[in-house]
Design an enzyme around this catalytic site. Structure first.
Site, short mmCIF file in Angstrom:
data_model
loop_
_atom_site.label_atom_id
_atom_site.label_comp_id
_atom_site.label_asym_id
_atom_site.label_seq_id
_atom_site.Cartn_x
_atom_site.Cartn_y
_atom_site.Cartn_z
N TYR A 51 -17.41 17.64 -14.30
CA TYR A 51 -17.80 16.25 -14.04
C TYR A 51 -18.65 16.23 -12.76
O TYR A 51 -18.21 16.74 -11.72
CB TYR A 51 -16.54 15.39 -13.88
CG TYR A 51 -16.86 13.97 -13.53
CD1 TYR A 51 -17.51 13.15 -14.44
CD2 TYR A 51 -16.54 13.45 -12.28
CE1 TYR A 51 -17.83 11.85 -14.11
CE2 TYR A 51 -16.86 12.15 -11.95
CZ TYR A 51 -17.51 11.35 -12.87
OH TYR A 51 -17.84 10.07 -12.54
N ARG A 99 0.83 -1.21 0.00
CA ARG A 99 0.00 0.00 0.00
C ARG A 99 0.87 1.26 0.00
O ARG A 99 0.53 2.26 -0.63
CB ARG A 99 -0.95 0.01 1.20
CG ARG A 99 -1.65 1.35 1.43
CD ARG A 99 -2.92 1.27 2.27
NE ARG A 99 -2.76 0.46 3.47
CZ ARG A 99 -2.13 0.86 4.59
NH1 ARG A 99 -1.60 2.07 4.66
NH2 ARG A 99 -2.03 0.06 5.62
N ASP A 111 -8.55 19.10 -13.98
CA ASP A 111 -8.94 17.76 -14.40
C ASP A 111 -8.58 17.63 -15.88
O ASP A 111 -9.19 18.25 -16.74
CB ASP A 111 -10.44 17.56 -14.17
CG ASP A 111 -10.90 16.14 -14.45
OD1 ASP A 111 -10.31 15.48 -15.33
OD2 ASP A 111 -11.87 15.69 -13.80
N LYS A 125 -10.47 6.33 -18.11
CA LYS A 125 -10.90 6.80 -19.42
C LYS A 125 -9.80 6.60 -20.47
O LYS A 125 -9.45 5.48 -20.76
CB LYS A 125 -11.35 8.27 -19.30
CG LYS A 125 -12.28 8.53 -18.11
CD LYS A 125 -13.61 7.81 -18.23
CE LYS A 125 -14.46 7.84 -16.96
NZ LYS A 125 -14.66 9.13 -16.36
C1 LIG Z 1 -14.91 9.64 -15.07
C2 LIG Z 1 -14.39 10.97 -14.71
C3 LIG Z 1 -13.96 11.24 -13.40
C4 LIG Z 1 -14.06 10.20 -12.30
O1 LIG Z 1 -13.26 9.11 -12.52
P1 LIG Z 1 -13.54 7.61 -12.00
O2 LIG Z 1 -12.36 6.85 -12.49
O3 LIG Z 1 -14.85 7.16 -12.59
O4 LIG Z 1 -13.63 7.67 -10.53
C5 LIG Z 1 -13.43 12.49 -13.13
N1 LIG Z 1 -13.35 13.43 -14.08
C6 LIG Z 1 -13.76 13.23 -15.35
C7 LIG Z 1 -13.63 14.32 -16.36
C8 LIG Z 1 -14.30 11.99 -15.71
O5 LIG Z 1 -14.73 11.78 -16.96
#
Ligand SMILES: *Cc1c(COP(=O)(O)O)cnc(C)c1O
Length: 332
Positions: free
Chosen positions: A60, A8, A132, A157
């Site tokens: 998001y 961890r 982000d 993603k």
């Molecule tokens: C999907 C997404 C998140 C969250 O990510 P997870 O892996 O689903 O927790 C955050 N920001 C954006 C722009 C996203 O598309």
């Protein structure tokens, strides 16, 4: 003797992935997490009670929820402003503002924030910035090069790219300051990826630049096709010259990405069109090799600002002619 005591806290697979992520984002260091939300909430947990966060109106929904439904209870306040208007960012600053959160292009209308302009405001106010960077990926946009302190990812993603792994990351301009707290929270709160997931992500990142280029090219063609369609009321894609953020996107991005959204005549029309696709998969998420379409408002909370007639498309690696043919039969 190897320096690894407990998985961890650190392990070779994770260190290898984090080194790669830091280099991709041109940061001094990166920390990886079990999901994008784990990365986001760890950054927010590095704040203290009384701190104020400035966030975009359109972002998001999970990030907005983390601020409103989780952090508010721990005394971290947030306000939401239209970040495409730089004057409103300046006006919303408070003496307690500690973090400005950016998401550009934003979800789901691909709004563009001028990253350099927000960084300038943040620096003069003595607060940090986090962006982000899930949708553009470091292939198309490098926030740290533009002065941002932290680049955040849902690795689920585009970095993962194959809908088979969950992950998150925070890349930092400096390994000192806020990142030291993030590192401590990563090890002690434990929202870490498994060594196998780290391995999967490294395998995926090897093809990232090629996937992004091919998918973005198809997205540009799709945006042009949709723009000329009589049943389509609006297309949101920063590559279109008519998009309000087009000029800023050209300055701060190396391409316009593989995510777009468009609006039909009504909620009903949008839901019906999404139900008729054959090649697209009707599902949430984005960034994988298969093309996805979704009625975004249906997966967001009832108070969402997302228009009811909007469909969001994540363009995959299928042949673009086949995708356009599928959209044509679904819309017309
Ligand atoms: C999907 C997404 C998140 C969250 O990510 P997870 O892996 O689903 O927790 C955050 N920001 C954006 C722009 C996203 O598309």
């Amino acid at each position: 003797p190897s320096g690894y005591a407990y998985a961890r806290a650190d392990n070779p697979n994770r260190q290898s992935l984090e080194q790669l992520l830091a280099e991709l984002e041109r940061g001094e260091a990166a920390a990886s997490f079990s999901s994008g939300q784990a990365a986001t909430t760890t950054v927010l947990q590095s704040l203290r009670p009384g701190d104020h966060v400035l966030a975009p109106l359109e972002m998001y929904w999970g990030t907005a929820s983390a601020l409103k439904d989780v952090m508010a209870g721990w005394g971290v306040e947030a306000s939401f402003v239209d970040m495409t208007e730089i004057a409103s960012v300046r006006a919303a600053l408070r003496p307690s503002t500690r973090l400005i959160w950016l998401e550009t292009p934003s979800n789901p209308r691909l709004r563009i924030t001028d990253i350099r302009a927000v960084v300038e405001i943040a620096r003069s106010a003595g607060c940090i910035t986090a962006c982000d960077n899930t949708c553009p990926t470091p292939i198309l946009q490098r926030p740290l090069d533009l002065g941002v302190d932290l680049a955040i990812h849902s690795a689920t993603k585009y970095l993962g790219g194959h809908s088979d792994v969950l992950g998150g990351a925070v890349a930092a301009r400096s390994r000192q300051g806020i990142f030291e707290r993030i590192r401590m929270l990563q090890a002690n709160c434990g929202a870490v990826p498994s060594p196998f997931d780290c391995w999967l992500l490294q395998r995926s990142i090897a093809t990232l630049p090629v996937r992004i280029r091919a998918q973005s090219e198809s997205a540009m063609r799709m945006a042009n096709y949709l723009s000329g369609h009589p049943r389509v009321k609006a297309v949101h894609y920063p590559g279109l010259p008519a998009h309000p953020g087009h000029d800023i996107a050209r300055r701060q991005m190396a391409g316009f990405g593989a995510l777009l959204s468009f609006e039909l005549g009504s909620r009903q029309e949008a839901i019906e069109a999404a139900a008729r696709v054959k090649l697209f998969t009707r599902a949430t998420s984005l960034g994988a090799v298969e093309s996805l379409i979704e009625h975004r408002a249906s997966v967001e909370p009832p108070d969402t600002p997302t228009p009811q007639e909007l469909l969001r498309v994540s363009v995959g690696l299928e042949h673009v002619d086949d995708l356009l043919e599928d959209l044509e039969q679904a819309i017309s």
